[in-house]
Design an enzyme around this catalytic site. Structure first.
Site, PDB file in Angstrom:
ATOM      1  N   LYS A  39       7.917  -2.452  -2.025  1.00 15.06           N
ATOM      2  CA  LYS A  39       8.258  -3.643  -3.067  1.00 15.06           C
ATOM      3  C   LYS A  39       7.807  -3.504  -4.410  1.00 15.06           C
ATOM      4  O   LYS A  39       6.520  -3.427  -4.325  1.00 15.06           O
ATOM      5  CB  LYS A  39       7.949  -5.018  -2.343  1.00 15.06           C
ATOM      6  CG  LYS A  39       8.425  -6.136  -3.161  1.00 15.06           C
ATOM      7  CD  LYS A  39       7.765  -7.445  -2.482  1.00 15.06           C
ATOM      8  CE  LYS A  39       8.117  -8.459  -3.430  1.00 15.06           C
ATOM      9  NZ  LYS A  39       7.497  -9.815  -2.697  1.00 15.06           N
TER      10      LYS A  39
ATOM     11  N   GLU B  38      -1.853   3.068   2.129  1.00 19.36           N
ATOM     12  CA  GLU B  38      -1.525   1.717   2.343  1.00 19.36           C
ATOM     13  C   GLU B  38      -0.572   1.612   3.765  1.00 19.36           C
ATOM     14  O   GLU B  38      -0.907   0.887   4.699  1.00 19.36           O
ATOM     15  CB  GLU B  38      -0.985   0.760   1.383  1.00 19.36           C
ATOM     16  CG  GLU B  38      -1.906   0.545   0.133  1.00 19.36           C
ATOM     17  CD  GLU B  38      -2.681  -0.683   0.447  1.00 19.36           C
ATOM     18  OE1 GLU B  38      -2.875  -1.200   1.669  1.00 19.36           O
ATOM     19  OE2 GLU B  38      -3.853  -0.946  -0.355  1.00 19.36           O
TER      20      GLU B  38
ATOM     21  N   LYS C  77       3.155  -3.063  -2.079  1.00 15.76           N
ATOM     22  CA  LYS C  77       3.594  -3.913  -2.749  1.00 15.76           C
ATOM     23  C   LYS C  77       2.886  -3.700  -4.206  1.00 15.76           C
ATOM     24  O   LYS C  77       1.661  -3.789  -4.121  1.00 15.76           O
ATOM     25  CB  LYS C  77       3.361  -5.504  -2.267  1.00 15.76           C
ATOM     26  CG  LYS C  77       3.689  -6.404  -3.237  1.00 15.76           C
ATOM     27  CD  LYS C  77       3.612  -7.664  -2.696  1.00 15.76           C
ATOM     28  CE  LYS C  77       4.045  -8.878  -3.626  1.00 15.76           C
ATOM     29  NZ  LYS C  77       4.113 -10.375  -3.015  1.00 15.76           N
TER      30      LYS C  77
ATOM     31  N   LYS D 253      -2.173 -10.127 -10.737  1.00 14.15           N
ATOM     32  CA  LYS D 253      -2.299 -10.004  -9.284  1.00 14.15           C
ATOM     33  C   LYS D 253      -2.946  -8.345  -9.020  1.00 14.15           C
ATOM     34  O   LYS D 253      -2.664  -7.832  -7.970  1.00 14.15           O
ATOM     35  CB  LYS D 253      -1.130 -10.161  -8.588  1.00 14.15           C
ATOM     36  CG  LYS D 253      -0.713 -11.570  -8.785  1.00 14.15           C
ATOM     37  CD  LYS D 253       0.165 -12.070  -7.679  1.00 14.15           C
ATOM     38  CE  LYS D 253       0.526 -13.577  -7.535  1.00 14.15           C
ATOM     39  NZ  LYS D 253       1.435 -14.008  -6.566  1.00 14.15           N
TER      40      LYS D 253
ATOM     41  N   TYR E 237      18.701 -10.654  -2.658  1.00 13.53           N
ATOM     42  CA  TYR E 237      19.396 -12.036  -2.771  1.00 13.53           C
ATOM     43  C   TYR E 237      21.204 -11.795  -2.895  1.00 13.53           C
ATOM     44  O   TYR E 237      21.915 -12.788  -3.084  1.00 13.53           O
ATOM     45  CB  TYR E 237      18.976 -12.585  -4.289  1.00 13.53           C
ATOM     46  CG  TYR E 237      17.320 -12.728  -3.977  1.00 13.53           C
ATOM     47  CD1 TYR E 237      16.781 -13.755  -3.414  1.00 13.53           C
ATOM     48  CD2 TYR E 237      16.738 -11.798  -4.590  1.00 13.53           C
ATOM     49  CE1 TYR E 237      15.409 -14.044  -3.594  1.00 13.53           C
ATOM     50  CE2 TYR E 237      15.234 -11.951  -4.545  1.00 13.53           C
ATOM     51  CZ  TYR E 237      14.698 -13.034  -4.000  1.00 13.53           C
ATOM     52  OH  TYR E 237      13.396 -13.113  -3.816  1.00 13.53           O
TER      53      TYR E 237
ATOM     54  N   SER F 293      13.628 -10.611  -7.141  1.00 16.74           N
ATOM     55  CA  SER F 293      14.239 -11.458  -8.004  1.00 16.74           C
ATOM     56  C   SER F 293      14.718 -10.774  -9.218  1.00 16.74           C
ATOM     57  O   SER F 293      15.729 -10.928 -10.044  1.00 16.74           O
ATOM     58  CB  SER F 293      13.382 -12.480  -8.349  1.00 16.74           C
ATOM     59  OG  SER F 293      12.068 -12.124  -8.410  1.00 16.74           O
TER      60      SER F 293
ATOM     61  N   ARG G  78       8.677 -16.234  -9.223  1.00 14.97           N
ATOM     62  CA  ARG G  78       7.604 -17.393  -9.574  1.00 14.97           C
ATOM     63  C   ARG G  78       8.094 -18.442 -10.284  1.00 14.97           C
ATOM     64  O   ARG G  78       7.638 -19.594  -9.920  1.00 14.97           O
ATOM     65  CB  ARG G  78       6.661 -16.653 -10.184  1.00 14.97           C
ATOM     66  CG  ARG G  78       5.961 -15.400  -9.311  1.00 14.97           C
ATOM     67  CD  ARG G  78       5.037 -14.660 -10.194  1.00 14.97           C
ATOM     68  NE  ARG G  78       4.432 -13.617  -9.547  1.00 14.97           N
ATOM     69  CZ  ARG G  78       3.637 -12.456 -10.147  1.00 14.97           C
ATOM     70  NH1 ARG G  78       3.398 -12.639 -11.285  1.00 14.97           N
ATOM     71  NH2 ARG G  78       3.222 -11.688  -9.389  1.00 14.97           N
TER      72      ARG G  78
HETATM   73  C1  PBG Z   1       4.317 -13.937  -2.581  1.00 18.81           C
HETATM   74  C2  PBG Z   1       5.583 -13.264  -2.810  1.00 18.81           C
HETATM   75  C3  PBG Z   1       6.072 -12.944  -3.991  1.00 18.81           C
HETATM   76  C4  PBG Z   1       7.376 -12.063  -3.845  1.00 18.81           C
HETATM   77  C5  PBG Z   1       7.319 -12.230  -2.492  1.00 18.81           C
HETATM   78  N1  PBG Z   1       6.444 -12.870  -1.839  1.00 18.81           N
HETATM   79  C6  PBG Z   1       5.527 -12.867  -5.226  1.00 18.81           C
HETATM   80  C7  PBG Z   1       4.191 -12.277  -5.979  1.00 18.81           C
HETATM   81  O1  PBG Z   1       3.514 -11.564  -5.233  1.00 18.81           O
HETATM   82  O2  PBG Z   1       3.951 -12.733  -6.732  1.00 18.81           O
HETATM   83  C8  PBG Z   1       8.142 -11.781  -4.724  1.00 18.81           C
HETATM   84  C9  PBG Z   1       9.847 -11.774  -4.359  1.00 18.81           C
HETATM   85  C10 PBG Z   1      10.716 -11.273  -5.505  1.00 18.81           C
HETATM   86  O3  PBG Z   1      10.275 -11.146  -6.731  1.00 18.81           O
HETATM   87  O4  PBG Z   1      11.842 -11.613  -5.267  1.00 18.81           O
HETATM   88  N2  PBG Z   1       3.315 -13.214  -2.344  1.00 18.81           N
END
Ligand code: PBG
Length: 324
Positions: A249, A234, A196, A218, A314, A275, A206
């Site tokens: 992701k 990983e 990720k 992050k 989505y 998203s 968010r």
């Molecule tokens: C939370 C999480 C996130 C997403 C899925 N789980 C956001 C982040 O890590 O800030 C993002 C999913 C998306 O953008 O559709 N840990």
């Protein structure tokens, strides 16, 4: 002109193209992310995700029934935690009467065969909006892992089929597997967000959960998008620690990573069409600059072609309608 080989022979009609197509999407490929809110009969459109909603549980249950009827087989649950329940321990995350736990039960009661997957990370519950516990402006690893184990056990207790840790702390997959075993949840699976990346494309998500980090970013836990080998490291570690499904992701800017991960492991690979990827297609379509339906199918097919066995998206409902 005499040509020994004419590649266009296999492209000359829709029939031959479909016969030789290497990749075909199916409703079985999709995981549907759900945003759940407190209240009743509430459906709030997410401003940066037009056409996507944060729903109260009663509305969600109706939706999930409809999704099962369409042939969709799995949902991935995210909840919006009330501000007054957020703190730095994230303890609302393992409240047995919390919105997440009630949601898991309600969905499994209504549609027992629907696979319920749950997001495991502290950010929606954290007063800092970080995926872990904060000490001296740092996101501490080992204490966070203990919290994630409790959170996972509580999701399993509520009936989750898979927990999906999205936090990127070190060692959490092994710890969660052990915690599940010790508590008798040997049938609960783990879908690990193993590669990720720290991505700007999470922005709309968010907004949906009001979970943006309150300070910093992050990058001390999510991966640097400059890196490829690190994704394999990983992922291979997560497999060794007991992940049943791994994930890359985001998806679209990371198709090379999906392919490399697919070649490196022998368990199912998922990809999260996140998203920001949704928002880009929606925005361009709204402007009349892209054909939305075609963009959806091309995008999802590309993610599958890259090597994803499963796609969290989505667009799941739209895609099923377009495919059937
Ligand atoms: C939370 C999480 C996130 C997403 C899925 N789980 C956001 C982040 O890590 O800030 C993002 C999913 C998306 O953008 O559709 N840990």
């Amino acid at each position: 002109m005499y040509l020994q080989r004419r590649n266009r022979i296999l492209r000359q009609s829709a029939a031959i193209r479909s016969l030789v197509a290497e990749t075909a999407l199916s409703p079985n490929d999709f995981i549907v992310p759900l945003f759940i809110d407190e209240g009743e009969n509430i459906k709030t459109e997410i401003a940066s995700m037009p056409g996507y909603y944060r729903n109260s549980l009663d509305v969600t249950v109706k939706e999930v029934k409809e999704m099962w009827g369409m042939g969709l087989k799995s949902v991935l649950i995210f909840i919006k935690c009330k501000d007054e329940l957020k703190d730095n321990t994230g303890k609302e995350a393992w409240n047995e009467n919390g919105l997440m736990q009630r949601s898991i039960k309600a969905i499994k009661d209504a549609v027992p065969e629907m696979l319920v997957m749950t997001d495991v990370a502290l950010d929606p519950y954290s007063s800092y909006g970080h995926d872990g516990i904060v000490k001296n402006n740092e996101i501490v690893n080992d204490e966070t892992v203990e919290a994630l184990v409790q959170m996972s056990i509580s999701h399993a207790q509520a009936g989750a089929d898979f927990v999906a840790p999205s936090d990127m702390m070190d060692g959490r997959i092994g710890a969660i597997r052990q915690g599940l075993e010790e508590n008798g949840f040997s049938k609960t699976g783990i879908m690990s967000y193993s590669a990720k990346y720290a991505s700007c494309f999470y922005g709309p998500f968010r907004d949906a959960l009001d979970s943006a980090p309150g300070f910093g970013d992050k990058k001390t836990y999510q991966m640097d998008y400059a890196n490829r080998k690190e994704a394999i490291k990983e992922t291979v570690m997560d497999v060794a620690e007991g992940a049943d499904i791994v994930m890359v992701k985001p998806a679209l800017a990371y198709l090379d990573i999906i392919r490399e991960v697919k070649n490196a492991v022998d368990i199912p690979v998922s990809a999260y069409n996140i998203s920001g990827e949704y928002a880009m297609i929606k925005a361009a379509a709204k402007m009349g600059w892209l054909n939305e339906d075609k963009a959806i199918l091309e995008t999802l097919t590309a993610i599958k072609r890259a090597g994803a066995d499963l796609i969290a998206t989505y667009f799941a409902k739209d895609a099923v309608k377009l495919l059937t």
